[in-house]
Write a protein that holds these residues in place. Structure first.
Motif, PDB file in Angstrom:
ATOM      1  N   GLY A  58      46.843  22.827  36.956  1.00 18.57           N
ATOM      2  CA  GLY A  58      47.990  23.109  36.095  1.00 18.57           C
ATOM      3  C   GLY A  58      48.192  24.597  35.933  1.00 18.57           C
ATOM      4  N   THR A  59      48.911  24.993  34.898  1.00 18.59           N
ATOM      5  CA  THR A  59      49.177  26.410  34.667  1.00 18.59           C
ATOM      6  C   THR A  59      48.250  26.953  33.601  1.00 18.59           C
ATOM      7  OG1 THR A  59      50.814  25.997  32.971  1.00 18.59           O
ATOM      8  CG2 THR A  59      51.615  26.095  35.234  1.00 18.59           C
ATOM      9  N   THR A  60      48.226  28.269  33.483  1.00 15.80           N
ATOM     10  CA  THR A  60      47.356  28.923  32.519  1.00 15.80           C
ATOM     11  C   THR A  60      48.085  29.272  31.236  1.00 15.80           C
ATOM     12  OG1 THR A  60      47.825  31.065  33.490  1.00 15.80           O
ATOM     13  CG2 THR A  60      45.891  29.896  34.324  1.00 15.80           C
ATOM     14  N   THR A  61      49.259  28.721  31.024  1.00 15.00           N
ATOM     15  CA  THR A  61      50.035  29.006  29.825  1.00 15.00           C
ATOM     16  C   THR A  61      49.202  28.732  28.578  1.00 15.00           C
ATOM     17  OG1 THR A  61      52.062  28.434  30.954  1.00 15.00           O
ATOM     18  CG2 THR A  61      52.134  28.452  28.554  1.00 15.00           C
ATOM     19  N   GLY A  62      49.168  29.693  27.663  1.00 14.37           N
ATOM     20  CA  GLY A  62      48.435  29.521  26.412  1.00 14.37           C
ATOM     21  C   GLY A  62      46.945  29.760  26.529  1.00 14.37           C
ATOM     22  N   THR A  63      46.482  30.224  27.660  1.00 18.09           N
ATOM     23  CA  THR A  63      45.055  30.462  27.844  1.00 18.09           C
ATOM     24  C   THR A  63      44.715  31.913  27.550  1.00 18.09           C
ATOM     25  OG1 THR A  63      45.292  30.989  30.176  1.00 18.09           O
ATOM     26  CG2 THR A  63      44.907  28.667  29.602  1.00 18.09           C
ATOM     27  N   ARG A  64      43.450  32.198  27.681  1.00 20.81           N
ATOM     28  CA  ARG A  64      42.971  33.553  27.448  1.00 20.81           C
ATOM     29  C   ARG A  64      42.428  34.130  28.739  1.00 20.81           C
ATOM     30  NH1 ARG A  64      40.298  33.725  21.696  1.00 20.81           N
ATOM     31  NH2 ARG A  64      38.722  34.843  22.832  1.00 20.81           N
ATOM     32  N   MET A  65      42.316  35.446  28.743  1.00 21.72           N
ATOM     33  CA  MET A  65      41.726  36.154  29.872  1.00 21.72           C
ATOM     34  C   MET A  65      40.517  36.924  29.356  1.00 21.72           C
ATOM     35  SD  MET A  65      44.954  37.795  31.921  1.00 21.72           S
ATOM     36  CE  MET A  65      45.223  39.036  30.686  1.00 21.72           C
ATOM     37  N   TYR A  66      39.542  37.114  30.245  1.00 26.15           N
ATOM     38  CA  TYR A  66      38.369  37.922  29.934  1.00 26.15           C
ATOM     39  C   TYR A  66      38.535  39.279  30.596  1.00 26.15           C
ATOM     40  CZ  TYR A  66      33.641  39.740  29.962  1.00 26.15           C
ATOM     41  OH  TYR A  66      32.543  40.539  29.811  1.00 26.15           O
ATOM     42  N   ARG A  67      38.469  40.315  29.779  1.00 26.90           N
ATOM     43  CA  ARG A  67      38.561  41.694  30.263  1.00 26.90           C
ATOM     44  C   ARG A  67      37.149  42.140  30.621  1.00 26.90           C
ATOM     45  NH1 ARG A  67      39.851  46.780  26.467  1.00 26.90           N
ATOM     46  NH2 ARG A  67      39.853  48.336  28.122  1.00 26.90           N
ATOM     47  N   SER A  68      36.874  42.282  31.910  1.00 26.79           N
ATOM     48  CA  SER A  68      35.496  42.491  32.374  1.00 26.79           C
ATOM     49  C   SER A  68      34.970  43.905  32.170  1.00 26.79           C
ATOM     50  CB  SER A  68      35.385  42.145  33.863  1.00 26.79           C
ATOM     51  OG  SER A  68      36.016  43.140  34.651  1.00 26.79           O
ATOM     52  N   GLY A  69      35.845  44.907  32.178  1.00 29.17           N
ATOM     53  CA  GLY A  69      35.378  46.292  32.120  1.00 29.17           C
ATOM     54  C   GLY A  69      35.052  46.847  33.493  1.00 29.17           C
ATOM     55  N   ASP A  70      35.212  46.015  34.538  1.00 29.19           N
ATOM     56  CA  ASP A  70      34.965  46.456  35.907  1.00 29.19           C
ATOM     57  C   ASP A  70      36.271  46.901  36.549  1.00 29.19           C
ATOM     58  OD1 ASP A  70      32.111  45.900  36.316  1.00 29.19           O
ATOM     59  OD2 ASP A  70      32.699  43.815  35.995  1.00 29.19           O
ATOM     60  N   LEU A  71      36.192  47.957  37.345  1.00 30.19           N
ATOM     61  CA  LEU A  71      37.345  48.448  38.086  1.00 30.19           C
ATOM     62  C   LEU A  71      37.251  47.993  39.540  1.00 30.19           C
ATOM     63  CD1 LEU A  71      37.507  52.111  36.744  1.00 30.19           C
ATOM     64  CD2 LEU A  71      38.903  50.154  36.048  1.00 30.19           C
ATOM     65  N   ALA A  72      38.396  47.666  40.121  1.00 30.84           N
ATOM     66  CA  ALA A  72      38.428  47.233  41.515  1.00 30.84           C
ATOM     67  C   ALA A  72      39.813  47.484  42.075  1.00 30.84           C
ATOM     68  CB  ALA A  72      38.078  45.745  41.614  1.00 30.84           C
TER      69      ALA A  72
END
Length: 141
Positions: A58-72
């Motif tokens: 399905g879609t990620t609508t209404g979900t959260r994201m984890y901000r890793s602190g890693d650069l790429a």
């Protein structure tokens, strides 16, 4: 399956191929946050504004994201190249350590005025913490 990796700029916008960005992870198995660490949870787990991202479930609508602190950055062949950390966090013997937190703790001593904490790799390959201190009196162990 069910996870997405996004590279975002400081404003939360996706970055083009070849441009560095911070790694964000979203998906079905993402944790709710850090145990007993509400402030860190609020900083690292953010709302997912990318509602058009589809997954196999399905879609990620209404979900959260984890901000890793890693650069790429994404390479033209689709490979994700890790570029380091966006903050002063280091990993030593499997433990993530915030160098700024150590510096803050050291400056609570009444005779320590400035600190710099960094890492050093020994010839045998082991990483260790080093602290440089500016004091108003000689410190004794």
């Amino acid at each position: 399956p069910g996870y997405q990796v996004r590279l975002l700029d400081p404003h939360g916008n996706p970055v083009p191929t070849g441009v560095p960005g911070e790694i964000y992870v979203a998906g079905n198995g993402l944790a709710r946050g850090y145990l007993h660490r509400p402030q860190l949870t609020a900083e690292r787990f953010t709302a997912n504004p990318h509602h058009d991202i589809g997954t196999s479930t399905g879609t990620t609508t209404g979900t959260r994201m984890y901000r890793s602190g890693d650069l790429a950055r994404w390479l033209p062949d689709g490979t994700l190249e890790h570029l380091g950390r966006a903050d002063d966090q280091v990993k030593i013997r499997g433990y993530r350590i915030e160098l700024g937190e150590i510096e803050t703790a050291l400056t609570t001593h009444p005779h320590i005025h400035e600190t710099l904490v960094t890492t050093h790799q020994d010839p045998d390959g082991h990483r260790r913490l080093l602290a440089y201190l500016v004091t108003d009196t000689p410190l004794t162990p």
